[in-house]
Design a protein around this motif. Structure first.
Motif, mmCIF file in Angstrom:
data_model
loop_
_atom_site.group_PDB
_atom_site.id
_atom_site.type_symbol
_atom_site.label_atom_id
_atom_site.label_comp_id
_atom_site.label_asym_id
_atom_site.label_seq_id
_atom_site.Cartn_x
_atom_site.Cartn_y
_atom_site.Cartn_z
ATOM 1 N N LYS A 160 0.813 -1.224 0.000
ATOM 2 C CA LYS A 160 0.000 0.000 0.000
ATOM 3 C C LYS A 160 0.843 1.270 0.000
ATOM 4 O O LYS A 160 0.347 2.364 0.242
ATOM 5 N N TYR A 161 2.120 1.112 -0.238
ATOM 6 C CA TYR A 161 3.020 2.262 -0.283
ATOM 7 C C TYR A 161 2.555 3.224 -1.372
ATOM 8 O O TYR A 161 2.220 2.805 -2.490
ATOM 9 N N ARG A 162 2.550 4.520 -1.076
ATOM 10 C CA ARG A 162 1.977 5.492 -2.005
ATOM 11 C C ARG A 162 2.763 5.608 -3.320
ATOM 12 O O ARG A 162 2.226 6.074 -4.319
ATOM 13 N N LEU A 163 4.002 5.172 -3.343
ATOM 14 C CA LEU A 163 4.809 5.222 -4.564
ATOM 15 C C LEU A 163 5.058 3.826 -5.135
ATOM 16 O O LEU A 163 6.051 3.589 -5.817
ATOM 17 N N ILE A 164 4.140 2.893 -4.828
ATOM 18 C CA ILE A 164 4.337 1.509 -5.284
ATOM 19 C C ILE A 164 4.393 1.414 -6.810
ATOM 20 O O ILE A 164 5.111 0.576 -7.367
ATOM 21 N N ASP A 165 3.663 2.319 -7.506
ATOM 22 C CA ASP A 165 3.706 2.272 -8.969
ATOM 23 C C ASP A 165 5.097 2.621 -9.485
ATOM 24 O O ASP A 165 5.575 2.045 -10.474
ATOM 25 N N GLY A 166 5.780 3.548 -8.769
ATOM 26 C CA GLY A 166 7.141 3.884 -9.155
ATOM 27 C C GLY A 166 8.093 2.711 -8.975
ATOM 28 O O GLY A 166 9.002 2.502 -9.782
ATOM 29 N N ALA A 167 7.849 1.930 -7.925
ATOM 30 C CA ALA A 167 8.686 0.742 -7.698
ATOM 31 C C ALA A 167 8.495 -0.273 -8.815
ATOM 32 O O ALA A 167 9.466 -0.844 -9.336
ATOM 33 N N TYR A 168 7.222 -0.504 -9.191
ATOM 34 C CA TYR A 168 6.952 -1.417 -10.305
ATOM 35 C C TYR A 168 7.578 -0.891 -11.600
ATOM 36 O O TYR A 168 8.199 -1.656 -12.368
ATOM 37 N N TYR A 169 7.400 0.400 -11.844
ATOM 38 C CA TYR A 169 7.916 0.984 -13.076
ATOM 39 C C TYR A 169 9.436 0.836 -13.160
ATOM 40 O O TYR A 169 9.978 0.403 -14.184
ATOM 41 N N LEU A 170 10.136 1.182 -12.095
ATOM 42 C CA LEU A 170 11.588 1.118 -12.124
ATOM 43 C C LEU A 170 12.105 -0.315 -12.176
ATOM 44 O O LEU A 170 13.114 -0.603 -12.820
ATOM 45 N N LEU A 171 11.392 -1.236 -11.526
ATOM 46 C CA LEU A 171 11.776 -2.645 -11.620
ATOM 47 C C LEU A 171 11.633 -3.126 -13.062
ATOM 48 O O LEU A 171 12.538 -3.782 -13.616
ATOM 49 N N GLY A 172 10.511 -2.795 -13.683
ATOM 50 C CA GLY A 172 10.312 -3.175 -15.082
ATOM 51 C C GLY A 172 11.343 -2.546 -15.997
ATOM 52 O O GLY A 172 11.872 -3.194 -16.909
ATOM 53 N N TYR A 173 11.642 -1.282 -15.740
ATOM 54 C CA TYR A 173 12.630 -0.574 -16.557
ATOM 55 C C TYR A 173 14.000 -1.244 -16.442
ATOM 56 O O TYR A 173 14.687 -1.462 -17.450
ATOM 57 N N CYS A 174 14.404 -1.574 -15.210
ATOM 58 C CA CYS A 174 15.711 -2.211 -15.007
ATOM 59 C C CYS A 174 15.776 -3.579 -15.681
ATOM 60 O O CYS A 174 16.792 -3.943 -16.296
ATOM 61 N N LEU A 175 14.699 -4.340 -15.569
ATOM 62 C CA LEU A 175 14.657 -5.646 -16.235
ATOM 63 C C LEU A 175 14.800 -5.491 -17.750
ATOM 64 O O LEU A 175 15.520 -6.248 -18.402
ATOM 65 N N ALA A 176 14.110 -4.482 -18.300
ATOM 66 C CA ALA A 176 14.204 -4.247 -19.743
ATOM 67 C C ALA A 176 15.618 -3.881 -20.147
ATOM 68 O O ALA A 176 16.137 -4.350 -21.171
ATOM 69 N N GLU A 177 16.266 -3.047 -19.332
ATOM 70 C CA GLU A 177 17.640 -2.637 -19.631
ATOM 71 C C GLU A 177 18.604 -3.813 -19.584
ATOM 72 O O GLU A 177 19.634 -3.821 -20.259
ATOM 73 N N GLU A 178 18.268 -4.826 -18.791
ATOM 74 C CA GLU A 178 19.114 -6.027 -18.708
ATOM 75 C C GLU A 178 18.754 -7.063 -19.778
ATOM 76 O O GLU A 178 19.325 -8.147 -19.801
ATOM 77 N N GLY A 179 17.804 -6.718 -20.640
ATOM 78 C CA GLY A 179 17.419 -7.631 -21.712
ATOM 79 C C GLY A 179 16.360 -8.639 -21.314
ATOM 80 O O GLY A 179 16.035 -9.536 -22.092
ATOM 81 N N GLU A 180 15.801 -8.489 -20.117
ATOM 82 C CA GLU A 180 14.753 -9.412 -19.653
ATOM 83 C C GLU A 180 13.381 -8.851 -20.047
ATOM 84 O O GLU A 180 12.564 -8.468 -19.202
#
Length: 226
Positions: A1-21
């Motif tokens: 329920k963290y108010r910036l949880i969408d940012g965490a998802y976004y940055l996790l997805g971004y990092c995975l994409a940058e690693e080719g995943e």
């Protein structure tokens, strides 16, 4: 329920994409759009989801994702979504199995051109970089020997009404015919344009194209007379 949880998802997805995943990045973005309905990242995330499926031949899923982006008119991803929707329909098109997809593609390319004109008139032009290819692929669609044709394009342009890019789209069709060595058809398009826009500043260039199409057909007498 963290108010910036969408940012965490976004940055996790971004990092995975940058690693080719790319797959796991897309799964993460899909979690984001399910869990956070009002995120400021949604337009970009839906675009990234669409890109993954587009690049991996999941065209139905790509259409769904790109369509979601259209809910965000002010997003910098809006024009790209229109363009990729058009491209997705074009990739699905087949003159015998799915001819309607050509029309869907053309309609979305036209929506992008209209969007560009509207934003340009408002002093905040968007979509300009996608304009040349949109015209080219409208032309390529109408150059299809089974689905398209000059007369079909003219009927469509008449149906949608006066547009500032009408002449440019017709020139694009003539150029596609020329590149496909269909010189007689290219000649017909160029002559039509000279008749309809005789005083346009680029009329001499079109006349040169008429001459070239005749020379390519070895009609040297016709070329000399033109």
């Amino acid at each position: 329920k963290y108010r910036l949880i969408d940012g965490a998802y976004y940055l996790l997805g971004y990092c995975l994409a940058e690693e080719g995943e790319e797959l796991w990045a897309t799964r993460t973005f899909e979690d984001l759009v399910v869990r956070v309905k009002d995120s400021s990242f949604l337009a970009e995330v839906w675009t990234r989801i669409g890109e993954y499926y587009f690049n991996n031949n999941g065209l139905d899923q790509a259409l769904e994702a790109y369509t979601k982006v259209l809910a965000y008119y002010d997003s910098p991803f809006y024009d790209k979504a229109l363009y990729k929707l058009a491209w997705t329909h074009y990739r699905r098109a087949d003159p015998e199995r799915s001819p309607n997809e050509y029309q869907e593609a053309v309609d979305f390319f036209i929506k992008l051109l209209d969007f560009n004109e509207k934003t340009k008139a408002a002093g905040d032009e968007r979509g300009a970089d996608l304009r040349p290819e949109s015209m080219q692929y409208i032309a390529i669609s109408y150059a299809d020997e089974v689905w398209g044709g000059l007369n079909k394009m003219l009927r469509y342009l008449k149906r949608i009404g006066k547009r500032p890019y009408r002449r440019d789209v017709l020139i694009a069709l003539g150029d596609v015919y020329f590149d496909q060595t269909r010189f007689a058809e290219a000649n017909k398009v160029y002559r039509l344009l000279l008749k309809q826009y005789p005083k346009h500043r680029e009329a001499p260039e079109l006349l040169q194209k008429v001459v070239t199409t005749l020379e390519r057909q070895r009609d040297f007498e016709g070329a000399a007379q033109s």
